[in-house]
Scaffold this motif. Sequence first.
Motif, mmCIF file in Angstrom:
data_model
loop_
_atom_site.group_PDB
_atom_site.id
_atom_site.type_symbol
_atom_site.label_atom_id
_atom_site.label_comp_id
_atom_site.label_asym_id
_atom_site.label_seq_id
_atom_site.Cartn_x
_atom_site.Cartn_y
_atom_site.Cartn_z
ATOM 1 N N CYS A 167 0.504 -0.988 -0.068
ATOM 2 C CA CYS A 167 -0.090 0.113 -0.111
ATOM 3 C C CYS A 167 0.935 1.656 0.630
ATOM 4 O O CYS A 167 0.371 2.248 -0.708
ATOM 5 C CB CYS A 167 -1.025 -0.539 1.080
ATOM 6 S SG CYS A 167 -2.204 -0.968 1.228
ATOM 7 N N LEU A 168 1.931 0.959 0.165
ATOM 8 C CA LEU A 168 2.394 2.174 0.743
ATOM 9 C C LEU A 168 3.620 2.718 -0.516
ATOM 10 O O LEU A 168 3.296 3.924 -1.077
ATOM 11 C CB LEU A 168 3.978 1.924 2.030
ATOM 12 C CG LEU A 168 3.033 2.237 3.074
ATOM 13 C CD1 LEU A 168 4.445 2.170 4.216
ATOM 14 C CD2 LEU A 168 3.141 4.078 3.696
ATOM 15 N N ASP B 94 0.899 3.905 -3.096
ATOM 16 C CA ASP B 94 0.657 5.670 -2.442
ATOM 17 C C ASP B 94 1.439 5.781 -3.295
ATOM 18 O O ASP B 94 0.603 7.265 -4.047
ATOM 19 C CB ASP B 94 0.002 5.768 -0.869
ATOM 20 C CG ASP B 94 0.565 7.070 -0.617
ATOM 21 O OD1 ASP B 94 -0.125 7.784 -0.779
ATOM 22 O OD2 ASP B 94 1.709 7.469 -0.285
ATOM 23 N N ARG C 267 0.664 8.837 -6.166
ATOM 24 C CA ARG C 267 1.238 10.607 -5.675
ATOM 25 C C ARG C 267 1.930 10.799 -7.086
ATOM 26 O O ARG C 267 1.985 12.250 -7.327
ATOM 27 C CB ARG C 267 2.528 10.224 -4.545
ATOM 28 C CG ARG C 267 0.966 10.527 -3.346
ATOM 29 C CD ARG C 267 1.906 10.109 -1.865
ATOM 30 N NE ARG C 267 1.125 9.792 -0.799
ATOM 31 C CZ ARG C 267 0.984 10.612 0.367
ATOM 32 N NH1 ARG C 267 1.216 11.754 0.164
ATOM 33 N NH2 ARG C 267 -0.033 10.595 1.488
ATOM 34 N N THR D 209 -5.295 4.568 -10.555
ATOM 35 C CA THR D 209 -6.127 5.950 -9.666
ATOM 36 C C THR D 209 -6.647 5.068 -8.974
ATOM 37 O O THR D 209 -6.719 5.472 -7.652
ATOM 38 C CB THR D 209 -5.118 7.585 -10.287
ATOM 39 O OG1 THR D 209 -4.188 7.568 -10.850
ATOM 40 C CG2 THR D 209 -5.865 7.722 -8.777
ATOM 41 N N ARG E 101 -6.594 4.054 -5.222
ATOM 42 C CA ARG E 101 -6.521 4.328 -3.819
ATOM 43 C C ARG E 101 -8.003 4.024 -3.051
ATOM 44 O O ARG E 101 -7.847 3.502 -1.673
ATOM 45 C CB ARG E 101 -7.623 6.110 -4.516
ATOM 46 C CG ARG E 101 -6.812 6.484 -4.778
ATOM 47 C CD ARG E 101 -7.052 7.990 -5.096
ATOM 48 N NE ARG E 101 -5.824 9.269 -5.686
ATOM 49 C CZ ARG E 101 -6.420 10.060 -5.905
ATOM 50 N NH1 ARG E 101 -7.291 10.689 -6.592
ATOM 51 N NH2 ARG E 101 -5.067 10.926 -5.832
ATOM 52 N N ILE F 6 -5.749 0.814 -1.609
ATOM 53 C CA ILE F 6 -5.735 1.651 0.089
ATOM 54 C C ILE F 6 -6.580 1.171 0.968
ATOM 55 O O ILE F 6 -6.225 1.059 2.033
ATOM 56 C CB ILE F 6 -4.394 2.200 0.082
ATOM 57 C CG1 ILE F 6 -3.833 2.444 -1.424
ATOM 58 C CG2 ILE F 6 -3.867 2.993 0.832
ATOM 59 C CD1 ILE F 6 -2.910 3.327 -2.196
ATOM 60 N N ARG F 7 -8.110 1.905 0.464
ATOM 61 C CA ARG F 7 -9.038 2.134 1.899
ATOM 62 C C ARG F 7 -9.006 0.831 1.922
ATOM 63 O O ARG F 7 -9.315 0.826 3.458
ATOM 64 C CB ARG F 7 -9.716 3.134 0.830
ATOM 65 C CG ARG F 7 -11.224 3.268 1.983
ATOM 66 C CD ARG F 7 -12.214 3.587 1.076
ATOM 67 N NE ARG F 7 -12.884 3.059 -0.047
ATOM 68 C CZ ARG F 7 -13.478 2.323 0.255
ATOM 69 N NH1 ARG F 7 -14.072 0.896 1.665
ATOM 70 N NH2 ARG F 7 -14.039 1.062 -0.612
ATOM 71 N N ARG G 29 0.249 8.482 6.364
ATOM 72 C CA ARG G 29 -0.214 8.585 4.578
ATOM 73 C C ARG G 29 -1.742 8.023 4.162
ATOM 74 O O ARG G 29 -1.628 7.574 3.487
ATOM 75 C CB ARG G 29 1.242 8.190 3.998
ATOM 76 C CG ARG G 29 2.646 9.459 4.102
ATOM 77 C CD ARG G 29 3.991 7.693 3.161
ATOM 78 N NE ARG G 29 3.510 7.771 2.265
ATOM 79 C CZ ARG G 29 4.155 6.209 1.966
ATOM 80 N NH1 ARG G 29 5.029 6.573 2.083
ATOM 81 N NH2 ARG G 29 4.086 6.256 0.599
ATOM 82 N N LEU G 30 -1.486 6.752 4.598
ATOM 83 C CA LEU G 30 -2.032 5.691 4.059
ATOM 84 C C LEU G 30 -4.403 5.761 5.122
ATOM 85 O O LEU G 30 -4.679 5.668 4.099
ATOM 86 C CB LEU G 30 -1.863 4.273 4.715
ATOM 87 C CG LEU G 30 -1.152 3.759 4.096
ATOM 88 C CD1 LEU G 30 -0.203 2.815 4.598
ATOM 89 C CD2 LEU G 30 -0.729 4.242 2.905
ATOM 90 N N TYR H 213 -6.337 7.572 2.906
ATOM 91 C CA TYR H 213 -7.306 7.076 1.956
ATOM 92 C C TYR H 213 -9.185 6.668 2.563
ATOM 93 O O TYR H 213 -10.088 6.788 2.318
ATOM 94 C CB TYR H 213 -6.636 6.243 1.370
ATOM 95 C CG TYR H 213 -5.345 6.255 0.653
ATOM 96 C CD1 TYR H 213 -6.168 6.518 -0.521
ATOM 97 C CD2 TYR H 213 -4.380 6.354 1.001
ATOM 98 C CE1 TYR H 213 -5.000 6.777 -2.038
ATOM 99 C CE2 TYR H 213 -3.418 6.595 0.057
ATOM 100 C CZ TYR H 213 -3.463 7.418 -1.179
ATOM 101 O OH TYR H 213 -2.265 8.036 -2.434
#
Length: 125
Positions: free
Chosen positions: A29-30, A33, A37, A85, A89, A92-93, A118-119, A122
């Motif tokens: 996920c990082l 992300d 970005r 994208t 997203r 990640i959410r 950071r996460l 989302y």
Amino acid sequence: MGDAILRTADADFSTSERDRGWRALVEWCLSLDAAVRVLTAGATRARLADPNNDEFVEVGRDGEHLVLADSRTASHGRVLEDEFTALARDFIRRSVEWIGEVYPAAKRNPSARSYWERLDVYLGD
């Protein structure tokens, strides 16, 4: 939920059975992300690192599309940037929600605070 599924109509870049686990999911996920970005900021390339080894998925811009190439295979995939994208997203959410429900102590770990800052962004998506 420990699997990371990254599949286009042309190719499958998903993690394998050996890559399961919530810690690798956080690292994936990082990486995702970071790619989202830089791509939304206009970069022409991004790299999704595999958290368990030195392999990666290279993402390159081609107009409105992104072309994905896997370092493990000769596979290539193509997807609209907006679709990639949005799906990234959402992935990640859902992953952050799942980790928070199943491993709440992981989200309270002070050593990982920057990861969750950071996460958790989302969660509002």
